[in-house]
Design a protein around this motif. Structure first.
Motif, PDB file in Angstrom:
ATOM      1  N   GLY A 149       0.837  -1.336  -0.015  1.00 31.62           N
ATOM      2  CA  GLY A 149       0.070  -0.134   0.022  1.00 31.62           C
ATOM      3  C   GLY A 149       0.986   1.225  -0.072  1.00 31.62           C
ATOM      4  N   PRO A 150       0.180   2.361   0.237  1.00 28.97           N
ATOM      5  CA  PRO A 150       1.023   3.772   0.267  1.00 28.97           C
ATOM      6  C   PRO A 150       1.795   3.892   1.341  1.00 28.97           C
ATOM      7  N   ALA A 151       3.141   4.513   1.242  1.00 28.14           N
ATOM      8  CA  ALA A 151       3.920   4.942   2.503  1.00 28.14           C
ATOM      9  C   ALA A 151       3.942   6.443   2.462  1.00 28.14           C
ATOM     10  N   VAL A 152       3.834   7.106   3.621  1.00 30.45           N
ATOM     11  CA  VAL A 152       3.756   8.164   3.735  1.00 30.45           C
ATOM     12  C   VAL A 152       4.612   8.724   5.252  1.00 30.45           C
ATOM     13  N   HIS A 153       5.158  10.134   5.157  1.00 29.56           N
ATOM     14  CA  HIS A 153       5.742  10.511   6.269  1.00 29.56           C
ATOM     15  C   HIS A 153       4.792  11.806   6.711  1.00 29.56           C
ATOM     16  N   TYR A 154       5.021  12.193   8.083  1.00 27.90           N
ATOM     17  CA  TYR A 154       4.503  13.373   8.583  1.00 27.90           C
ATOM     18  C   TYR A 154       5.556  14.051   9.500  1.00 27.90           C
ATOM     19  N   LEU A 155       5.935  15.344   9.442  1.00 25.23           N
ATOM     20  CA  LEU A 155       6.781  16.043  10.147  1.00 25.23           C
ATOM     21  C   LEU A 155       5.883  17.171  10.944  1.00 25.23           C
ATOM     22  N   HIS A 156       6.046  17.056  12.447  1.00 30.64           N
ATOM     23  CA  HIS A 156       5.527  18.067  13.254  1.00 30.64           C
ATOM     24  C   HIS A 156       6.435  19.037  13.480  1.00 30.64           C
ATOM     25  N   GLY A 157       6.692  20.087  12.760  1.00 30.63           N
ATOM     26  CA  GLY A 157       7.668  21.027  12.716  1.00 30.63           C
ATOM     27  C   GLY A 157       8.885  20.303  12.483  1.00 30.63           C
ATOM     28  N   THR A 172      -5.306   8.695   2.142  1.00 29.89           N
ATOM     29  CA  THR A 172      -5.597   9.504   3.121  1.00 29.89           C
ATOM     30  C   THR A 172      -5.807   8.980   4.536  1.00 29.89           C
ATOM     31  N   LEU A 173      -6.104   7.591   4.407  1.00 31.26           N
ATOM     32  CA  LEU A 173      -5.906   6.868   5.774  1.00 31.26           C
ATOM     33  C   LEU A 173      -4.535   7.057   6.339  1.00 31.26           C
ATOM     34  N   ALA A 174      -3.725   6.666   5.411  1.00 30.88           N
ATOM     35  CA  ALA A 174      -2.124   6.543   5.802  1.00 30.88           C
ATOM     36  C   ALA A 174      -1.558   7.740   6.431  1.00 30.88           C
ATOM     37  N   LYS A 175      -2.164   8.946   5.987  1.00 33.10           N
ATOM     38  CA  LYS A 175      -1.642  10.231   6.307  1.00 33.10           C
ATOM     39  C   LYS A 175      -2.462  10.264   7.711  1.00 33.10           C
TER      40      LYS A 175
END
Length: 312
Positions: A149-157, A172-175
């Motif tokens: 499936g999809p691979a995502v990343h998220y940076l908080h600051g 969308t679910l991955a994010k």
């Protein structure tokens, strides 16, 4: 003595990125030989870096690099947030993430030994220590491979980074899951992934708490003259098991209430696992890095220092 011109100093500064006075001192020491001066400054920088290595570096940033097959997260630390915002520091962190993604090394030692241009990552780190005057460390990294499936990343600051890959499900679910991981900091995917050592340690704590509660209830009954009946061992065992189950749920992604439940028409307390099943989705792996996590920071009492100095 060779004539140390402003042009020569400027050329060495352009080459090394060091301050004007440091460049002039190096040129004086090497009688104007710019190659020898550059090498001297490099070696001096190594010494300075080693001297600063024992200083606590708990600030810094999380850098990310993404590719078609994986996502890399790297934590690079400094002593102050001011240095963590410097362009050279940001460039070092980005280079570390890029090399981690490209080479997928097995350890930090292997990562810092990789070359970025004409120098290794560790040589660049040491040069930056000499230039910025703080201890700088490339502390850890994780590479999360892409699954079906999809691979995502998220940076908080710049302080928290998450990489997450799904076996199945939409982007969308991955994010949303990556955002949840950043906010709720789960340690494992499911309760089954909690180590036996962690459960044993928690059980010991819970058993102590239950014993204290029992003793306090008995003491209160005696104090107030009310009858006291000790809970049967099997009931106490069930209480402890229930608390253990709660503990494993609270630290697992599957067991935590999903922070985005409202967006998926679910009740606020329903776990992530329920939403995953409803969407036919499954998490392959996730990683969360937070700057300074687990580093014991030195707390300086400046008022006490001033008072002590005044006494002296």
């Amino acid at each position: 003595m060779a004539d140390i011109t402003a042009k020569l100093v400027a050329e060495l500064r352009e080459r090394t990125g060091a301050g004007m006075m440091d460049c002039k001192k190096a040129l004086v020491a090497t009688e104007g030989d710019i190659d020898a001066a550059a090498e001297k400054m490099r070696m001096d920088g190594m010494v300075k870096a080693d001297k600063k290595a024992s200083r606590v570096a708990a600030e810094g940033r999380i850098a990310v690099a993404t590719g078609a097959d994986a996502i890399a997260l790297v934590e690079v630390n400094s002593e102050t947030d001011f240095v963590a915002k410097a362009d050279d520091f940001v460039a070092l962190a980005d280079a570390a993430a890029r090399l981690a993604l490209a080479h997928k090394p097995g350890s930090v030692e292997e990562l810092v030994a990789l070359k970025d241009g004409d120098a290794t990552l560790d040589e660049k780190r040491r040069a930056l220590v000499a230039k910025l005057g703080e201890n700088i460390t490339i502390r850890r990294f994780e590479v999360v491979p892409k699954a079906a499936g999809p691979a995502v990343h998220y940076l908080h600051g710049t302080k928290i980074g998450v990489a997450l890959a799904l076996h199945a499900g939409d982007e969308t679910l991955a994010k949303d899951l990556a955002l949840h991981v950043a906010a709720m900091a789960p340690k494992v995917l499911s309760s089954a992934d909690v180590s036996a050592e962690a459960i044993a340690a928690e059980r010991k704590i819970i058993e102590g708490q239950v014993a204290t509660e029992q003793a306090e209830a008995k003491a209160l009954a005696e104090e107030t003259g009310k009858p006291y009946k000790e809970k049967p061992a099997e009931i106490v065992a069930k209480m402890i098991d229930g608390k253990i189950n709660k503990f494993t749920s609270e630290i697992s992604l599957h067991g935590q209430p999903f922070v985005k439940n409202d967006a998926y028409g679910a009740k606020a307390d329903e776990p992530v696992e329920k939403t995953l099943k409803a969407k036919g989705a499954a998490v392959a792996r996730f990683v969360r890095l937070a700057v300074g996590e687990g580093i014991e920071k030195k707390v300086t009492d400046y008022a006490a220092e001033v008072a002590e100095a005044a006494k002296g």
